[in-house]
Design a protein around this motif. Sequence first.
Motif, mmCIF file in Angstrom:
data_model
loop_
_atom_site.group_PDB
_atom_site.id
_atom_site.type_symbol
_atom_site.label_atom_id
_atom_site.label_comp_id
_atom_site.label_asym_id
_atom_site.label_seq_id
_atom_site.Cartn_x
_atom_site.Cartn_y
_atom_site.Cartn_z
ATOM 1 N N ASP A 85 0.826 -1.211 0.000
ATOM 2 C CA ASP A 85 0.000 0.000 0.000
ATOM 3 C C ASP A 85 0.854 1.252 0.000
ATOM 4 O O ASP A 85 0.540 2.246 -0.679
ATOM 5 C CB ASP A 85 -0.921 -0.022 1.228
ATOM 6 N N THR A 86 1.923 1.256 0.749
ATOM 7 C CA THR A 86 2.800 2.428 0.790
ATOM 8 C C THR A 86 3.413 2.690 -0.576
ATOM 9 O O THR A 86 3.493 3.850 -1.040
ATOM 10 C CB THR A 86 3.905 2.208 1.829
ATOM 11 N N GLU A 87 3.870 1.616 -1.249
ATOM 12 C CA GLU A 87 4.439 1.785 -2.586
ATOM 13 C C GLU A 87 3.390 2.269 -3.584
ATOM 14 O O GLU A 87 3.690 3.070 -4.475
ATOM 15 C CB GLU A 87 5.036 0.461 -3.046
ATOM 16 N N ALA A 88 2.152 1.794 -3.443
ATOM 17 C CA ALA A 88 1.093 2.235 -4.355
ATOM 18 C C ALA A 88 0.786 3.716 -4.184
ATOM 19 O O ALA A 88 0.615 4.453 -5.174
ATOM 20 C CB ALA A 88 -0.160 1.391 -4.132
ATOM 21 N N TYR A 107 3.678 5.753 -5.639
ATOM 22 C CA TYR A 107 3.678 5.739 -7.102
ATOM 23 C C TYR A 107 2.566 6.635 -7.656
ATOM 24 O O TYR A 107 2.760 7.353 -8.651
ATOM 25 C CB TYR A 107 3.517 4.301 -7.594
ATOM 26 N N SER A 108 1.380 6.597 -7.029
ATOM 27 C CA SER A 108 0.272 7.454 -7.474
ATOM 28 C C SER A 108 0.633 8.926 -7.341
ATOM 29 O O SER A 108 0.327 9.750 -8.219
ATOM 30 C CB SER A 108 -1.000 7.131 -6.675
ATOM 31 N N ARG A 109 1.276 9.292 -6.272
ATOM 32 C CA ARG A 109 1.691 10.679 -6.077
ATOM 33 C C ARG A 109 2.742 11.096 -7.104
ATOM 34 O O ARG A 109 2.760 12.231 -7.569
ATOM 35 C CB ARG A 109 2.260 10.844 -4.661
ATOM 36 N N TYR A 110 3.584 10.115 -7.512
ATOM 37 C CA TYR A 110 4.636 10.432 -8.476
ATOM 38 C C TYR A 110 4.057 10.695 -9.865
ATOM 39 O O TYR A 110 4.410 11.680 -10.528
ATOM 40 C CB TYR A 110 5.649 9.291 -8.531
ATOM 41 N N VAL A 111 3.122 9.823 -10.295
ATOM 42 C CA VAL A 111 2.566 9.989 -11.637
ATOM 43 C C VAL A 111 1.599 11.155 -11.713
ATOM 44 O O VAL A 111 1.334 11.683 -12.802
ATOM 45 C CB VAL A 111 1.871 8.692 -12.099
ATOM 46 N N ALA A 112 1.027 11.585 -10.581
ATOM 47 C CA ALA A 112 0.091 12.707 -10.572
ATOM 48 C C ALA A 112 0.769 14.030 -10.244
ATOM 49 O O ALA A 112 0.090 15.043 -10.058
ATOM 50 C CB ALA A 112 -1.033 12.452 -9.567
#
Length: 1018
Positions: free
Chosen positions: A902-905, A908-913
């Motif tokens: 969950d932490t990695e997800a 990653y979401s914050r990085y792509v957004a």
Amino acid sequence: MDHGPVDAGPRQDAEYDDDPTGASKSPEYERWGVPSWRNVLGDLRTRSRSRSRSRRGSGSGSKESVRSSDEPAVEGDAPTYQRVGATADEVSGEADGEGEEDLHLRETATRTTMATTEEPLGVNAEPRLRRMFKFTLYETSTRYWITGADVTEKYHRLLRIDRTSPPGQIILFEDETVYTRQQMNEVLVSIDEGNRAVGGLRLKYSFWGLLGFIRFTDAFYMLLITKRQQVATIGGHYIYQVEHTELVPLTTGSSSRFTRDRNAEEARFLGILNNLDLSKSFYFSYSYDITRSLQDNIIQQRQALHDNRHAARPDFNGMFVWNNHLLKPAMQALKHPFDWCLPIIHGFIDQAALDIFGRSVYITIIGRRSRFFAGARFLKRGINDMGYVANDVESEQIVAEKLTTSFHAPGPRLYANPTYTSYVHHRGSIPLYWTQDSTGVSPKPDIDLNLSDPFYQPAALHFDNLFERYGCPVYVLNLIKARERTPRESKLLSEFETCVKYLNQSLPEDKKILYKAFDMSRASKTRGGDVIGSLEKIADDIVKTTGFFHNGDADTDTAHVQNGIARTNCIDCLDRTNAAQFVIGKRAFALQLKALGVFAHDTIDYDTDAVNIFTHMFHDHGDTIAVQYGGSHLVNTMATYRKLNHWQSQSRDMVESFKRYYHNSFLDSQRQEAYNLFLGNYIWAQGQPMLWDLTTDYYLHHSDPRAWLERKRRNYIYWYTPAFLEPRRLPSKPEGQQSKQEQKKDEEVDEFDNYWQECYRPSALSSLVKVYSYRLNAEMRYLPDRLPPRDGKYDFSPFKPRLDPHRQAFDSPEKKPRKGVKIVDPQDEASQYPLHASEETARPGTAEEKPGILREPTFERTDNPFVSTGGAKQVRAADKAHMHLWTLNQFHSQSLHPSVSDTEAREYSRYVAHPLNLPLVVSTELPSDANLDYLEYIHRAGGSEFDEYEQEETAVWGAGISEEDAQHFWEFVGERHDPLTVTEEDGGKKRYKAYRQWLRGKSLFKQSKVDPEYKYGI
């Protein structure tokens, strides 16, 4: 391999020392009508050397020796020879039956009182004490005294050795009187009293056997076996490995003083001999002839019974007797040399027990290395002019069911026990004149075909010797490479094939040499190549052609003999040869078990307990042969050709290759000198070069070229001996023997073969840990760990494959079709591609378990689109915090089934957004500890604060950026029509300064102040 405790020396209650009166067992070829051809063979194999006759001792009687102190001594120095280096045959000067003594070691004296003479069975003559198992060395000031005792220590004999004989001579006295223990003590007391003035009789050594006598430049030495270890039992007769030896000088005074005062050459010869480690892979037996195969031994003993003799005469195969040179002084001086001296072989012997539901089957593998043309890898290649090849090894596998111990069947039917089977292989270098120069740094030197013999005379001698030893046909399996970028091995392929075709022209149609070439190396490296499957087909053809030996009555259908041999070779006769011989032996192993009635099929599956035992034993056999010839263990094993390479196999192969290269480059020359000295290929002679001064040992292993013109040549067409092509058969039972055996059953077995006292020592207190059979059955050296049963039952059959039944056998010898590749859409339904059961279940873990090397953490992917989420199974993701503890299999599983926490997800979401308009300054409030210099830099570059990305692009970013700088920036980032072309407008730009200088003739590179371009400003 540990077979139990090592015997450090004879003790009062030492274990397993005996001597059956059943003598040495070796076949005689008179039973095939060979006597008329024996002299012919000796003439054809003569070395054509100038030999002088040496006188052999004669005389008999219980009080008279073969050679007394008044008789002339055995000449050890012989005449001075003209050629460089003398041989054992030249020094011994044996002229009787030249060449024959190299192949047969027999007692040469006339037998008058032996029970093994032509004495009929009905004569009740008292047999003499044949075998002695314990020896004790005593010394006086002028003599050595050796006492020998039988296994019961009730009967003794005496041997005297003179210590005052001149250099180069040896005087032995053999007392044939058999003493009791009390009588022997009285004799020793009388000797002690007679030498009381000069120190009396002193005990020096207790030892297990005498290997013979050897001389370098001064006095003779005798070589004693002081430690031994049991490694096998065959027919109730034990086989021992030499663990330690002692070299005793036959000189007056103390041995330490002789060691201190000896000359430099003598000390150097002793140092060379010490390079040969006699405690590794040397074997002997008191009552079983290990120089010959089981088939030859059984046939010889049964032929003796057919001729109404108690036992066959000692007839050892001289090709495999490595102390042949040391035995010659004893054979010339003693009437019964093999009562005191033990022939030894060099090679490999191992034995294991296979339990088949309570029926015990013993598997024995024996490897016999030839002493002819013996040496190290690159120093001994091909064949010599006498027909002996390099790395000549005879391998025998004996499979016997231990229902009874001896070779005898109930009745008694002597030497007719149907529970003994054997199969014999052969390996040897390619029988052509070829060498490899190892003086360079290349690990694979070029192969040179030195001589071209259009009649292939050495190869003819070699194959005729194979016919003599094994019969017909000879199946040649050639495993060298057929296609190479740079021809090396392929040079020998066509030449060897031409040689076989030439020799086959003269042989009868049904006796021709069978030839099969198989490029094993290319097949193993080819994608989809099935090496094992191809070898299985060849092995089936070979075993059907040669057959195997099964003992029994000659008039029954179950008893049969092996006729012919499979001769296997590659370039070194090590890695590929051992793998091929294993496959052939595995096929014969199944047929041997079937003949014993413990197995019903013709083949055994891989990965069964039976094959695993056989695989480990054959692997040890190959490793030992490889160390003896190449200096390292096998590089390519059966696991390599079965595609079972583990991740560590590549590093292991590199280490073994480096060890082999190191030994071949630096240590092989020392080992070769030790071989030449111990085997008698070189014997010191006055006025001749020393062993270490010879530039080559070529003439030590080949006949004298000056004698070639006088040598008798065999016919180029009829190069073979017809008697050797005749099939081997078990001798028939003599008429009237059954009635005699019925009259004296138990007594006659003891008279013919006294195995019982050796195997089951009477009147001796022993523990189970000292019983060899118990130790052999108690230790499971080769069986793998038992797999946990799934249904509560376990199949204890040794013929059951130990593999997961749901897993495809990737190491199956059958050829498998290549799999295709199909691209799958992730949106497809999961029901079409169910996962394997091992992938759907995870090992339950506890909170106390911590991941590690021995305890692997179990994990599964959480985002697998093929796994239905409707079930109640909770999937646990991989713990990447312990990634440094993962094994190779875990990394492989994680790469195929990746998991995202969950932490990695979220990260990653914050990085792509992450938007490009994210404000770099989120507040105008300055902290109390703000860096004022940094704030000034920000205001100078972009104004008081950064504007948001929504501001119009035409707005001025800040007062710190001028319009000219902004114009240059937009021109720089702007897209041009032809960006690679430099125009005139670009001439004034700074980045084209070096280009402008280059147009004026200056260099593009930075000039120093000493360059003329810099100095004159060009």
